[in-house]
Design a protein around this motif. Structure first.
Motif, mmCIF file in Angstrom:
data_model
loop_
_atom_site.group_PDB
_atom_site.id
_atom_site.type_symbol
_atom_site.label_atom_id
_atom_site.label_comp_id
_atom_site.label_asym_id
_atom_site.label_seq_id
_atom_site.Cartn_x
_atom_site.Cartn_y
_atom_site.Cartn_z
ATOM 1 N N VAL A 92 0.692 -1.159 -0.004
ATOM 2 C CA VAL A 92 -0.058 -0.020 0.123
ATOM 3 C C VAL A 92 0.923 1.142 -0.270
ATOM 4 O O VAL A 92 0.580 2.138 -0.715
ATOM 5 C CB VAL A 92 -0.990 -0.014 1.145
ATOM 6 C CG1 VAL A 92 -1.564 1.432 1.312
ATOM 7 C CG2 VAL A 92 -2.028 -1.203 1.142
ATOM 8 N N ASN A 93 2.114 1.305 0.721
ATOM 9 C CA ASN A 93 2.722 2.440 0.789
ATOM 10 C C ASN A 93 3.604 2.706 -0.519
ATOM 11 O O ASN A 93 3.841 3.750 -0.881
ATOM 12 C CB ASN A 93 3.825 2.236 1.974
ATOM 13 C CG ASN A 93 3.397 2.356 3.236
ATOM 14 O OD1 ASN A 93 2.019 3.078 3.429
ATOM 15 N ND2 ASN A 93 3.980 1.920 4.572
ATOM 16 N N LEU A 94 3.733 1.311 -1.353
ATOM 17 C CA LEU A 94 4.338 1.729 -2.459
ATOM 18 C C LEU A 94 3.351 2.044 -3.592
ATOM 19 O O LEU A 94 3.790 2.196 -4.974
ATOM 20 C CB LEU A 94 5.125 0.272 -3.014
ATOM 21 C CG LEU A 94 6.250 0.023 -2.210
ATOM 22 C CD1 LEU A 94 6.792 -1.495 -2.630
ATOM 23 C CD2 LEU A 94 7.499 0.949 -2.685
ATOM 24 N N GLY A 95 1.965 2.133 -3.390
ATOM 25 C CA GLY A 95 1.060 2.497 -4.259
ATOM 26 C C GLY A 95 0.505 1.197 -5.024
ATOM 27 O O GLY A 95 0.066 1.643 -5.955
ATOM 28 N N ILE A 96 0.873 0.070 -4.593
ATOM 29 C CA ILE A 96 0.387 -1.032 -5.151
ATOM 30 C C ILE A 96 -1.150 -1.274 -5.144
ATOM 31 O O ILE A 96 -1.593 -1.329 -3.831
ATOM 32 C CB ILE A 96 1.330 -2.480 -4.921
ATOM 33 C CG1 ILE A 96 3.013 -2.156 -5.531
ATOM 34 C CG2 ILE A 96 0.716 -3.640 -5.398
ATOM 35 C CD1 ILE A 96 3.719 -3.074 -4.737
ATOM 36 N N PRO A 97 -1.815 -1.379 -5.979
ATOM 37 C CA PRO A 97 -3.193 -1.804 -5.704
ATOM 38 C C PRO A 97 -3.620 -3.090 -5.085
ATOM 39 O O PRO A 97 -2.922 -3.884 -5.083
ATOM 40 C CB PRO A 97 -3.897 -1.541 -7.172
ATOM 41 C CG PRO A 97 -2.987 -1.186 -8.072
ATOM 42 C CD PRO A 97 -1.593 -1.392 -7.594
ATOM 43 N N VAL A 98 -4.231 -3.292 -3.991
ATOM 44 C CA VAL A 98 -4.730 -4.381 -3.461
ATOM 45 C C VAL A 98 -6.402 -4.560 -3.587
ATOM 46 O O VAL A 98 -7.191 -3.542 -3.764
ATOM 47 C CB VAL A 98 -4.526 -4.352 -1.748
ATOM 48 C CG1 VAL A 98 -3.218 -4.189 -1.935
ATOM 49 C CG2 VAL A 98 -5.112 -3.298 -1.347
ATOM 50 N N VAL A 99 -6.569 -6.156 -3.975
ATOM 51 C CA VAL A 99 -8.009 -6.389 -4.108
ATOM 52 C C VAL A 99 -8.481 -7.751 -3.150
ATOM 53 O O VAL A 99 -7.871 -8.597 -3.097
ATOM 54 C CB VAL A 99 -8.117 -6.978 -5.706
ATOM 55 C CG1 VAL A 99 -9.597 -7.246 -5.906
ATOM 56 C CG2 VAL A 99 -7.615 -5.993 -6.438
ATOM 57 N N THR A 100 -9.116 -7.251 -2.422
ATOM 58 C CA THR A 100 -9.672 -8.279 -0.973
ATOM 59 C C THR A 100 -10.432 -9.280 -1.951
ATOM 60 O O THR A 100 -11.367 -9.404 -2.722
ATOM 61 C CB THR A 100 -10.550 -7.623 -0.257
ATOM 62 O OG1 THR A 100 -9.932 -6.379 0.144
ATOM 63 C CG2 THR A 100 -10.559 -8.733 1.067
ATOM 64 N N GLY A 101 -10.173 -10.655 -1.596
ATOM 65 C CA GLY A 101 -10.804 -12.033 -2.114
ATOM 66 C C GLY A 101 -10.712 -13.042 -0.996
ATOM 67 O O GLY A 101 -9.761 -12.924 0.030
ATOM 68 N N SER A 102 -11.898 -13.647 -0.778
ATOM 69 C CA SER A 102 -12.224 -14.516 0.259
ATOM 70 C C SER A 102 -11.718 -15.962 -0.227
ATOM 71 O O SER A 102 -11.397 -16.797 0.765
ATOM 72 C CB SER A 102 -13.458 -14.808 0.670
ATOM 73 O OG SER A 102 -14.292 -15.028 -0.443
#
Length: 257
Positions: free
Chosen positions: A227-237
């Motif tokens: 997140v600090n590097l600006g990389i997108p994150v996508v939540t998945g179960s």
């Protein structure tokens, strides 16, 4: 954005529509089914249940398309695949992706299999099989093989057809509580490649429910770095049953931004 249906041999027999209804009940706005794409190699796990059959691909895509239409206005539904990066099978995987280009934006590329002594080995099948292989090759060797395979998966192995979300980045830790060994990855190097090549991270909450893991894939520290590097994150179960849809999302929301 990471769910499996009854087309997956190792999932429950819950129908895709049950996942949709569970998603609506949990106030999710958008979901993606990411069924395990057929393997381009002979399945190496004893149960031979790692992925869907090639005969079911069209049925799967048709079912998700029908659900998309049925629930328009209530929830956005997408169809993708979880693509196994199999070293040496890039051509075969490209051919599969080329047949289904519309699924690529909603697909995940993951590493479950690594090459060890010329043979493919599934790193997350069972704690017993992992330790048996690690004692044969060395824990450091299996960790290194996973990292190098991961780097190849992150290097756009299928060109423009490469899914740009990496699944459960540190899956190699799945059985850490069983064997007690450290299998450290060069996270700074890996995240640098993730960012350079425009990938996003699958924040996979299934790890919380794994007996010997107890935390998400990737770990909280890695997520924060990303997140600090600006990389997108996508939540998945990584749901394999309808009741697992959206599991533990509240536990990762504080550090996913």
């Amino acid at each position: 954005m990471h769910m499996h249906t009854d087309y997956c041999p190792h999932a429950s027999r819950d129908k895709a529509e049950e996942y949709v209804l569970a998603s609506i009940s949990k106030n999710l706005d958008e979901i993606a089914f990411t069924e395990h794409a057929p393997l381009p190699i002979d399945d190496t796990v004893p149960a031979k249940d790692s992925a869907m059959s090639i005969e079911d691909v069209d049925l799967y895509l048709k079912e998700i398309s029908l659900l998309k239409e049925r629930y328009v206005g209530k929830i956005i539904i997408n169809a993708g695949f979880e693509i196994d990066y199999i070293e040496g099978m890039e051509k075969e995987t490209m051919e599969f992706l080329g047949l289904h280009p519309e699924t690529i934006p909603y697909s995940i590329i993951s590493v479950h299999f690594v090459l060890l002594d010329g043979k493919y080995f599934c790193v997350d099948y069972s704690p017993g099989s992992f330790v048996e292989k690690a004692e044969e090759t060395g824990f450091e060797a299996i960790g290194k093989a996973y990292e190098e395979t991961l780097i190849k998966a992150l290097s756009k192995p299928y060109g423009n057809l490469t899914p740009k979300r990496i699944g459960h980045l540190d899956l190699i830790k799945k059985f850490k509580g069983f064997h007690g060994k450290r299998l450290d990855l060069d996270i700074d190097r890996i995240l640098s490649i993730v960012k350079e090549n425009g990938y996003s991270l699958d924040i996979n909450t299934s790890g919380y429910d794994k007996e010997y893991c107890g935390e998400p894939y990737p770990s909280q520290d890695i997520i924060r770095k990303a997140v600090n590097l600006g990389i997108p994150v996508v939540t998945g179960s990584d749901a394999h049953s309808a009741k697992e849809v959206g599991r533990h999302f509240d536990r990762v929301s504080e550090f996913t931004g």
